[in-house]
Design a protein around this motif. Structure first.
Motif, mmCIF file in Angstrom:
data_model
loop_
_atom_site.group_PDB
_atom_site.id
_atom_site.type_symbol
_atom_site.label_atom_id
_atom_site.label_comp_id
_atom_site.label_asym_id
_atom_site.label_seq_id
_atom_site.Cartn_x
_atom_site.Cartn_y
_atom_site.Cartn_z
ATOM 1 N N LYS A 170 33.500 29.759 39.485
ATOM 2 C CA LYS A 170 33.386 29.827 38.035
ATOM 3 C C LYS A 170 32.589 31.029 37.563
ATOM 4 C CE LYS A 170 31.564 26.881 34.441
ATOM 5 N NZ LYS A 170 30.516 25.864 33.999
ATOM 6 N N THR A 171 31.595 31.466 38.191
ATOM 7 C CA THR A 171 31.025 32.762 37.859
ATOM 8 C C THR A 171 31.798 33.822 37.849
ATOM 9 O OG1 THR A 171 28.975 31.632 38.951
ATOM 10 C CG2 THR A 171 28.702 33.956 38.221
ATOM 11 N N GLN A 172 32.640 33.833 38.914
ATOM 12 C CA GLN A 172 33.439 35.169 39.013
ATOM 13 C C GLN A 172 34.409 35.151 37.826
ATOM 14 O OE1 GLN A 172 35.151 36.095 42.982
ATOM 15 N NE2 GLN A 172 33.708 34.456 43.850
ATOM 16 N N VAL A 173 34.922 33.981 37.494
ATOM 17 C CA VAL A 173 35.903 34.016 36.339
ATOM 18 C C VAL A 173 35.168 34.477 34.903
ATOM 19 C CG1 VAL A 173 37.181 32.520 34.713
ATOM 20 C CG2 VAL A 173 37.233 32.241 37.137
ATOM 21 N N GLU A 174 33.712 34.068 34.891
ATOM 22 C CA GLU A 174 33.121 34.205 33.649
ATOM 23 C C GLU A 174 32.771 35.889 33.579
ATOM 24 O OE1 GLU A 174 29.829 31.630 33.995
ATOM 25 O OE2 GLU A 174 30.818 29.978 33.035
ATOM 26 N N LEU A 175 32.335 36.316 34.907
ATOM 27 C CA LEU A 175 32.145 37.894 34.925
ATOM 28 C C LEU A 175 33.404 38.588 34.463
ATOM 29 C CD1 LEU A 175 29.646 38.387 37.612
ATOM 30 C CD2 LEU A 175 31.306 40.098 37.279
ATOM 31 N N VAL A 176 34.784 38.140 34.937
ATOM 32 C CA VAL A 176 35.764 38.817 34.597
ATOM 33 C C VAL A 176 36.040 39.032 32.866
ATOM 34 C CG1 VAL A 176 38.361 38.918 34.690
ATOM 35 C CG2 VAL A 176 36.932 38.396 36.717
ATOM 36 N N LEU A 177 35.557 37.712 32.311
ATOM 37 C CA LEU A 177 35.862 37.803 30.902
ATOM 38 C C LEU A 177 34.842 38.387 30.312
ATOM 39 C CD1 LEU A 177 36.462 33.878 30.521
ATOM 40 C CD2 LEU A 177 38.208 35.693 30.708
ATOM 41 N N ILE A 178 33.688 38.577 30.840
ATOM 42 C CA ILE A 178 32.468 39.341 30.066
ATOM 43 C C ILE A 178 32.912 40.914 30.183
ATOM 44 C CG2 ILE A 178 30.041 40.143 30.603
ATOM 45 C CD1 ILE A 178 29.470 37.044 31.153
ATOM 46 N N LYS A 182 37.919 47.953 38.356
ATOM 47 C CA LYS A 182 37.146 48.441 39.632
ATOM 48 C C LYS A 182 36.462 49.759 39.425
ATOM 49 C CE LYS A 182 39.021 47.468 43.725
ATOM 50 N NZ LYS A 182 40.161 47.380 44.624
ATOM 51 N N SER A 183 36.868 50.755 38.641
ATOM 52 C CA SER A 183 36.237 51.938 38.601
ATOM 53 C C SER A 183 35.308 52.001 37.673
ATOM 54 C CB SER A 183 37.318 53.043 38.064
ATOM 55 O OG SER A 183 37.824 52.722 36.719
ATOM 56 N N ARG A 184 35.465 51.096 36.260
ATOM 57 C CA ARG A 184 34.531 50.787 35.463
ATOM 58 C C ARG A 184 33.218 50.043 35.867
ATOM 59 N NH1 ARG A 184 35.473 50.687 29.134
ATOM 60 N NH2 ARG A 184 35.209 52.996 29.522
ATOM 61 N N PHE A 185 33.587 49.191 36.520
ATOM 62 C CA PHE A 185 32.274 48.077 36.772
ATOM 63 C C PHE A 185 32.523 47.926 38.406
ATOM 64 C CE2 PHE A 185 34.342 46.630 32.736
ATOM 65 C CZ PHE A 185 33.205 46.941 32.027
ATOM 66 N N THR A 186 31.395 48.510 38.981
ATOM 67 C CA THR A 186 31.457 48.548 40.642
ATOM 68 C C THR A 186 31.167 47.157 41.084
ATOM 69 O OG1 THR A 186 29.252 49.085 40.457
ATOM 70 C CG2 THR A 186 30.685 50.830 40.366
ATOM 71 N N ILE A 187 30.864 46.203 40.469
ATOM 72 C CA ILE A 187 30.869 44.936 41.016
ATOM 73 C C ILE A 187 32.185 44.515 41.656
ATOM 74 C CG2 ILE A 187 31.259 43.383 38.961
ATOM 75 C CD1 ILE A 187 28.859 41.511 40.025
ATOM 76 N N PRO A 225 29.501 37.694 45.689
ATOM 77 C CA PRO A 225 28.963 36.408 46.413
ATOM 78 C C PRO A 225 28.728 35.623 45.600
ATOM 79 C CG PRO A 225 27.331 38.069 46.473
ATOM 80 C CD PRO A 225 28.383 38.851 45.646
ATOM 81 N N PHE A 226 29.469 35.137 44.501
ATOM 82 C CA PHE A 226 29.259 34.136 43.462
ATOM 83 C C PHE A 226 30.207 32.944 43.387
ATOM 84 C CE2 PHE A 226 28.102 38.362 41.169
ATOM 85 C CZ PHE A 226 26.918 38.100 41.659
#
Length: 156
Positions: free
Chosen positions: A76-84, A61-66, A72-73
């Motif tokens: 599946k997109t949220q999971v991929e975002l965490v992995l990325i 949360k401190s490094r990636f403000t998203i 609002p994804f």
């Protein structure tokens, strides 16, 4: 699966510690406070894992403000975002000598839950709450016994 604290019932997708059994990490600090049964050992491992996960999300949360608010994804997109972001974070930690991303103190995390089935759909699961809790408690008990037996095997 979400690791939750004792304020939540143990249910499908929510793995809670055993109620009425100490589970805060500080309860196990010091000599002679080793967990003496499978429920106490499970709660210790559960609390330890939740602690690590909360620290990781604090860093994210401190490094990636998203991650400071619910994106609002699609799930599946949220999971991929965490992995990325995890991959990017690990790359930066390994390759960058100085961390250009300062880690800020983050407020206590707010939790939200998603009504997701095992196949990551939002279709309702037809099962009574009583049966769901019974199944979840049996699953948690089998995990606790496996952890305890494995720990006893390593020590003995």
């Amino acid at each position: 699966i979400f690791l939750v604290d004792c304020r939540f019932l143990n249910r499908r997708q929510f793995l809670a510690p055993f109620r009425g059994v100490r589970y805060h990490l500080q309860d196990f600090a010091g000599q002679g406070n080793d967990p003496e049964n499978e429920k106490k050992l499970f709660n210790l491992r559960h609390a330890s894992l939740r602690n690590v996960i909360e620290k990781i999300f604090g860093i994210f949360k401190s490094r990636f403000t998203i991650f400071k608010s619910a994106p609002p994804f699609l799930f599946k997109t949220q999971v991929e975002l965490v992995l990325i972001c995890a991959t990017l974070h690990n790359f930066l930690c390994k390759e960058c000598r100085s961390d250009e991303f300062l880690i800020e103190v983050v407020d206590k995390p707010s939790y939200s839950t998603l009504p997701v089935n095992e196949d990551h759909t939002f279709d309702p699961i037809i099962q009574t709450q009583k049966q769901e809790r019974k199944d979840a408690n049996a699953w948690r008990n089998s995990i606790a016994i496996d952890i305890y037996v494995g720990e006893c095997y390593l020590i003995g």
